[in-house]
Design an enzyme around this catalytic site. Sequence first.
Site, PDB file in Angstrom:
ATOM      1  CG  HIS A 154       1.036  16.487  -2.062  1.00  0.00           C
ATOM      2  ND1 HIS A 154       0.279  17.491  -1.493  1.00  0.00           N
ATOM      3  CD2 HIS A 154       1.054  15.477  -1.149  1.00  0.00           C
ATOM      4  CE1 HIS A 154      -0.130  17.120  -0.300  1.00  0.00           C
ATOM      5  NE2 HIS A 154       0.313  15.905  -0.063  1.00  0.00           N
ATOM      6  CG  HIS A 171      -3.910  14.730  -1.556  1.00  0.00           C
ATOM      7  ND1 HIS A 171      -2.995  13.814  -2.043  1.00  0.00           N
ATOM      8  CD2 HIS A 171      -3.462  15.078  -0.320  1.00  0.00           C
ATOM      9  CE1 HIS A 171      -2.038  13.623  -1.151  1.00  0.00           C
ATOM     10  NE2 HIS A 171      -2.286  14.388  -0.094  1.00  0.00           N
ATOM     11  NE  ARG A 217       0.711  15.759   6.456  1.00  0.00           N
ATOM     12  CZ  ARG A 217      -0.469  15.546   5.892  1.00  0.00           C
ATOM     13  NH1 ARG A 217      -0.560  14.975   4.716  1.00  0.00           N
ATOM     14  NH2 ARG A 217      -1.568  15.904   6.515  1.00  0.00           N
ATOM     15  CG  ASP A 275      -1.551  17.730   2.774  1.00  0.00           C
ATOM     16  OD1 ASP A 275      -1.839  16.650   2.227  1.00  0.00           O
ATOM     17  OD2 ASP A 275      -0.378  18.106   2.982  1.00  0.00           O
TER      18      ASP A 275
END
Length: 274
Positions: free
Chosen positions: A250, A96, A265, A98
């Site tokens: 990723h 995917h 994150r 983000d």
Amino acid sequence: MKIIKLTGTIGAEIHGVDVSKPLTPEMLAQIRQCLLDHCVIFFRDQTLTKEQQIAFVRQFGAISKSPVYKTLDSHPEIMPVIKEPTDRDIIGDTWHTDETYQETPPMGSVLYAREVPAVGGDTLWCNLYRAYETLSDGLKQQLEGMRAVHTNEFLTGNTAARNATRSTKLLETVGVNYVVHPVVRTHDETGRKCLFVNQPFTHAFEGMTRAESLPLLQYLYAHASKPENTCRFRWRKGSIAFWDNRCTMHYAINDYPGQRREMHRITLQGTRPV
Ligand code: SIN
């Protein structure tokens, strides 16, 4: 600063930089160029407080907050990505990009490893420039000008079920949304074209049903994530991955049952894909 490529197609480790300290303009420019050149960059053995991680990321632009996941009450810039030993599931274990369900998906994400399993829990990235460039001229022509509907439904349509087996929690109050993006995106800094569809968030091509769209979408996902188009990063405590979210996908690997992994994150504000 020393740059060591991870593969011939994507990823580079940067050595010789302590990112807990303010970067000089020259270092900042070099790191940014390295990100543009290699799509995902890595730092090792960094010791950062939460404030230092935030300060590092801020040097690259404005920070955006996850619209769907819970962030730290004390530091809303940080989204904890956690798997407890008792958890079955993780987030991110599909290829995917983000937050493409947003009008302006993040330009980049910076993931800092606070605790890692003794073995397992690697992450993969793939290069969406190369995914586009290695398509046939015929398919490139077909995709040119096409647009696709993206949605957060994969997450927000399943909030309770997802939260039951994961420690990285979705907010309970977010509704389903839809946005439209080009299928071939032009990177706003490099001017290069890249493929811009991903499995969890791309719903269908504009003007087509999902059933009609899926065969071609699935071909594109498989094409983009061929091994020769990827790199794999083995985390250590203190590692950082900084990916260009405009031109990569990723995949987080859920292969460490019974072990704990804690990552922090932070995402950088992006622009509307064109
Ligand atoms: C994510 O998709 O942001 C999580 C990646 C990871 O946990 O390695």
